[in-house]
Scaffold this motif. Structure first.
Motif, short mmCIF file in Angstrom:
data_model
loop_
_atom_site.label_atom_id
_atom_site.label_comp_id
_atom_site.label_asym_id
_atom_site.label_seq_id
_atom_site.Cartn_x
_atom_site.Cartn_y
_atom_site.Cartn_z
N ASP A 156 -6.65 16.18 -5.18
CA ASP A 156 -6.82 15.52 -3.89
C ASP A 156 -6.19 14.13 -3.84
O ASP A 156 -6.61 13.27 -3.07
CB ASP A 156 -8.31 15.41 -3.55
CG ASP A 156 -9.08 14.57 -4.55
OD1 ASP A 156 -8.56 14.30 -5.65
OD2 ASP A 156 -10.22 14.18 -4.23
N ILE A 157 -5.13 13.92 -4.62
CA ILE A 157 -4.49 12.61 -4.67
C ILE A 157 -3.26 12.62 -3.77
O ILE A 157 -2.39 13.48 -3.89
CB ILE A 157 -4.09 12.26 -6.13
CG1 ILE A 157 -5.33 12.27 -7.00
CG2 ILE A 157 -3.40 10.91 -6.19
CD1 ILE A 157 -5.02 12.41 -8.47
N ASP A 158 -3.19 11.67 -2.87
CA ASP A 158 -2.08 11.55 -1.94
C ASP A 158 -0.99 10.66 -2.56
O ASP A 158 -1.28 9.58 -3.08
CB ASP A 158 -2.60 10.93 -0.63
CG ASP A 158 -1.49 10.70 0.37
OD1 ASP A 158 -1.03 11.69 0.96
OD2 ASP A 158 -1.09 9.53 0.54
N ALA A 159 0.25 11.11 -2.49
CA ALA A 159 1.35 10.38 -3.12
C ALA A 159 1.51 8.98 -2.54
O ALA A 159 1.67 8.00 -3.28
CB ALA A 159 2.65 11.17 -2.97
N TYR A 160 1.50 8.87 -1.21
CA TYR A 160 1.67 7.55 -0.59
C TYR A 160 0.55 6.61 -1.02
O TYR A 160 0.78 5.45 -1.35
CB TYR A 160 1.71 7.68 0.93
CG TYR A 160 1.82 6.35 1.62
CD1 TYR A 160 3.05 5.71 1.73
CD2 TYR A 160 0.70 5.72 2.15
CE1 TYR A 160 3.16 4.47 2.34
CE2 TYR A 160 0.80 4.48 2.77
CZ TYR A 160 2.03 3.86 2.86
OH TYR A 160 2.13 2.63 3.46
N GLU A 161 -0.67 7.13 -1.04
CA GLU A 161 -1.83 6.32 -1.42
C GLU A 161 -1.70 5.83 -2.87
O GLU A 161 -1.96 4.66 -3.17
CB GLU A 161 -3.09 7.17 -1.25
CG GLU A 161 -4.38 6.44 -1.33
CD GLU A 161 -5.54 7.37 -0.98
OE1 GLU A 161 -6.41 6.91 -0.25
OE2 GLU A 161 -5.56 8.52 -1.45
N LEU A 162 -1.28 6.72 -3.77
CA LEU A 162 -1.10 6.34 -5.17
C LEU A 162 -0.02 5.27 -5.29
O LEU A 162 -0.20 4.25 -5.97
CB LEU A 162 -0.74 7.55 -6.03
CG LEU A 162 -0.40 7.24 -7.49
CD1 LEU A 162 -1.60 6.62 -8.21
CD2 LEU A 162 0.07 8.50 -8.21
N MET A 163 1.11 5.48 -4.62
CA MET A 163 2.20 4.52 -4.70
C MET A 163 1.78 3.17 -4.13
O MET A 163 2.14 2.12 -4.66
CB MET A 163 3.43 5.07 -3.99
CG MET A 163 4.05 6.25 -4.73
SD MET A 163 5.37 7.07 -3.80
CE MET A 163 6.58 5.77 -3.73
N ARG A 164 1.02 3.21 -3.07
CA ARG A 164 0.52 1.95 -2.47
C ARG A 164 -0.42 1.24 -3.45
O ARG A 164 -0.37 0.02 -3.61
CB ARG A 164 -0.19 2.29 -1.16
CG ARG A 164 -0.67 1.12 -0.36
CD ARG A 164 0.51 0.48 0.36
NE ARG A 164 0.10 -0.75 0.97
CZ ARG A 164 0.00 -0.91 2.28
NH1 ARG A 164 0.26 0.07 3.10
NH2 ARG A 164 -0.36 -2.07 2.77
N GLY A 165 -1.28 2.01 -4.12
CA GLY A 165 -2.19 1.43 -5.10
C GLY A 165 -1.43 0.80 -6.26
O GLY A 165 -1.75 -0.31 -6.71
#
Length: 196
Positions: A156-165
């Motif tokens: 359930d990990i979103d790529a954009y969210e991870l990159m933003r983090g």
């Protein structure tokens, strides 16, 4: 003027390939200097690392903004191309993801100072940001999907969210020598793993 050899026409394409290779060498050198010293590093440092004269850099990139934008685009492409190569060559998809995130961190460190250089060209900065998102989010998503399919990480990990983090963890790393963004990013990526 005809650059071909008159028979096969192959001389001109070879020159273009040489020119592209030379430009890549300059951009790699500039990226390495920017990582070590920031985007305001002296052009002579970049020239020395690339093994060329300062005039050669100015011939390719008349202004510092031209050079910084070219490095930015070059690194976006390098990150985009690295994703599939890392998936093919790494022991596991999670290992590929970790290695790719390290490349992404290098890219983010190089990117510091870009906003200040482009402040007078907001439309240009917005176009670069859109280019960055369009090229890199799908690569990160593919790495995440491969690791999730292998049962290594949550699904359930979103790529954009991870990159933003990851980007947020890199903020301030250049101004505080006690802050190790790479270590914290490593903890974040390690924390994605499913416990076995």
């Amino acid at each position: 003027m005809d650059d071909s050899d008159g028979c096969t026409g192959q001389t001109a394409p070879r020159k273009r390939a040489d020119a592209r290779r030379n430009e890549r060498t300059l951009l790699d050198a500039a990226a390495a200097v920017f990582v070590a010293s920031g985007v305001e590093a002296p052009v002579r440092d970049i020239a020395a690392r690339a093994g060329v004269g300062v005039a050669t850099i100015y011939r390719h990139f008349p202004t510092r903004a031209d050079l910084i934008i070219a490095v930015y685009r070059h690194q976006v492409e390098a990150c985009a191309e690295a994703g599939p190569a890392l998936l093919a060559s790494s022991a596991t998809p999670h290992a590929a993801l970790e290695r790719w995130i390290n490349l992404f961190v290098d890219f983010l460190v190089t990117k510091h100072g870009l906003a200040a250089v482009l402040r007078s060209d907001e439309a240009g900065f917005d176009a670069l940001h859109a280019y960055f998102i369009d090229r890199l989010v799908p690569v990160c998503a593919r790495l995440l999907e491969a690791a999730a399919s292998a049962g290594e990480i949550r699904s359930d990990i979103d790529a954009y969210e991870l990159m933003r983090g990851v980007g947020n963890l890199c903020i301030g790393a250049d101004s505080d020598p006690r802050y190790d963004a790479r270590r914290l990013v490593g903890l974040l990526v390690g924390g994605l793993r499913l416990s076995r």
